[in-house]
Design an enzyme around this catalytic site. Structure first.
Site, short mmCIF file in Angstrom:
data_model
loop_
_atom_site.label_atom_id
_atom_site.label_comp_id
_atom_site.label_asym_id
_atom_site.label_seq_id
_atom_site.Cartn_x
_atom_site.Cartn_y
_atom_site.Cartn_z
N ASP A 156 116.33 19.72 50.23
CA ASP A 156 116.53 19.52 48.79
C ASP A 156 116.14 18.09 48.39
O ASP A 156 116.71 17.52 47.47
CB ASP A 156 117.98 19.81 48.40
CG ASP A 156 118.98 18.88 49.09
OD1 ASP A 156 118.62 18.26 50.11
OD2 ASP A 156 120.13 18.77 48.62
N GLU A 157 115.15 17.55 49.07
CA GLU A 157 114.71 16.18 48.81
C GLU A 157 113.30 16.20 48.21
O GLU A 157 112.38 16.83 48.74
CB GLU A 157 114.72 15.38 50.11
CG GLU A 157 114.63 13.88 49.90
CD GLU A 157 114.90 13.12 51.19
OE1 GLU A 157 115.81 12.25 51.18
OE2 GLU A 157 114.22 13.37 52.19
#
Length: 312
Positions: free
Chosen positions: A225-226
């Site tokens: 989720d980066e």
């Protein structure tokens, strides 16, 4: 074809019938035009088959360039290359070096074609050939996507970011900001609703990021989720602050995932080029430090990397 060129280079007389027989048998699309008036006199069978245009569809070379070439840059380049040789006043044979053009078929389909040309000055004839390279271009594009595109979100990946940074001249980069973005509240979505729902959130976040930065920035997914946003040509801190505000606001909006409405947030760490670091790895490291500070102190919002050489 070799015999034809040899005869032409020796100045031997060639009839129109000779031209038609040789050129019509060629497996690659081609046309020939008379140099003094630049009128297209003939297109061969492969030309008609591949491009769909009948003999006589284009009166002149200029007519062909204007109507069949899709991109203005291709039209300009074609005129320049041919004009230079038309007006050179040389004898014998001149070649137009190959270059890629985008050509519109008669049915509107666009083809990538490798274009070459030969001018036979002694008999006043120009021959243009068009090799369809659309399949190879599609294969190249597929390989590029595999190498540089995140398959879930269709954003560019870490490798694409590294490749861009390595290829872009430093003087062309200008002032830039690197925004390292980590989602808040994403793990509960994955744990409670499953990974498919988590994937839906990541796709929605990718769309939010694209919309938030528009043409001013480029969005990358590093993994999980980066994400990274690279803002180029920034005029000042206000540009970066507005981008962070838009990103945070967009991501906080409720979204559908796993058949339910979910809400996630974001934390953003910001580093500046060239103030904070002159290379990509340094910028990522500084932005990661800023991101860690934001998550530790407030878990949400955004923060600058505090370079000791710059006022806090």
């Amino acid at each position: 074809m070799k015999e034809f060129l040899d005869r032409a280079s020796k100045g031997e007389s060639l009839s129109s019938r000779d031209l038609h027989i040789v050129l019509d048998a060629m497996p690659i699309p081609l046309s020939w035009a008379t140099l003094h008036d630049r009128r297209i006199r003939f297109t061969n069978r492969a030309f008609r088959t591949v491009l769909g245009y009948e003999d006589g569809s284009f009166a002149t070379v200029e007519d062909w360039i204007e109507r069949a070439y899709v991109r203005q840059a291709d039209r300009d380049e074609a005129r320049l290359r041919w004009q230079r040789l038309w007006e050179s006043g040389v004898s014998g044979i001149s070649e137009v070096p190959p270059w890629e053009v985008q050509v519109r078929r008669a049915d509107g389909e666009l083809l990538a074609m490798l274009h070459r040309g030969i001018l036979l000055h002694d008999i006043g004839v120009g021959i243009a050939t068009f090799e369809d390279i659309s399949d190879s271009k599609r294969a190249e594009e597929a390989l590029r996507r595999i190498a540089f595109e995140d398959p879930l979100t269709r954003l560019m990946n870490r490798r694409a970011l590294q490749h861009r940074w390595a290829d872009e001249p430093a003087q062309a980069r200008g002032p830039a900001a690197l925004l390292l973005i980590d989602l808040d509240g994403f793990k509960p979505v994955n744990d409670q609703l499953g990974h498919d729902a988590g994937d839906e959130v990541l796709v929605a976040v990718a769309a939010c990021l694209r919309a938030s930065v528009g043409a001013a920035g480029t969005v990358y997914r590093l993994g999980g989720d980066e994400f990274v946003v690279l803002l180029s040509g920034i005029r000042g801190a206000e540009d970066v602050e507005r981008a962070c505000w838009r990103i945070g606001t967009a991501i906080r909006q409720p979204m559908r995932a796993g058949g339910r409405t979910v809400t996630v947030g974001s934390s953003i760490g910001v580093s500046l080029y060239p103030q904070d670091a002159a290379d990509l790895q340094g910028l990522l490291k500084q932005a990661d430090e800023a991101l860690y500070r934001v998550k530790r102190l407030e878990k949400g919002g955004w923060g600058w990397f505090k370079n000791p050489e710059r006022a806090a």
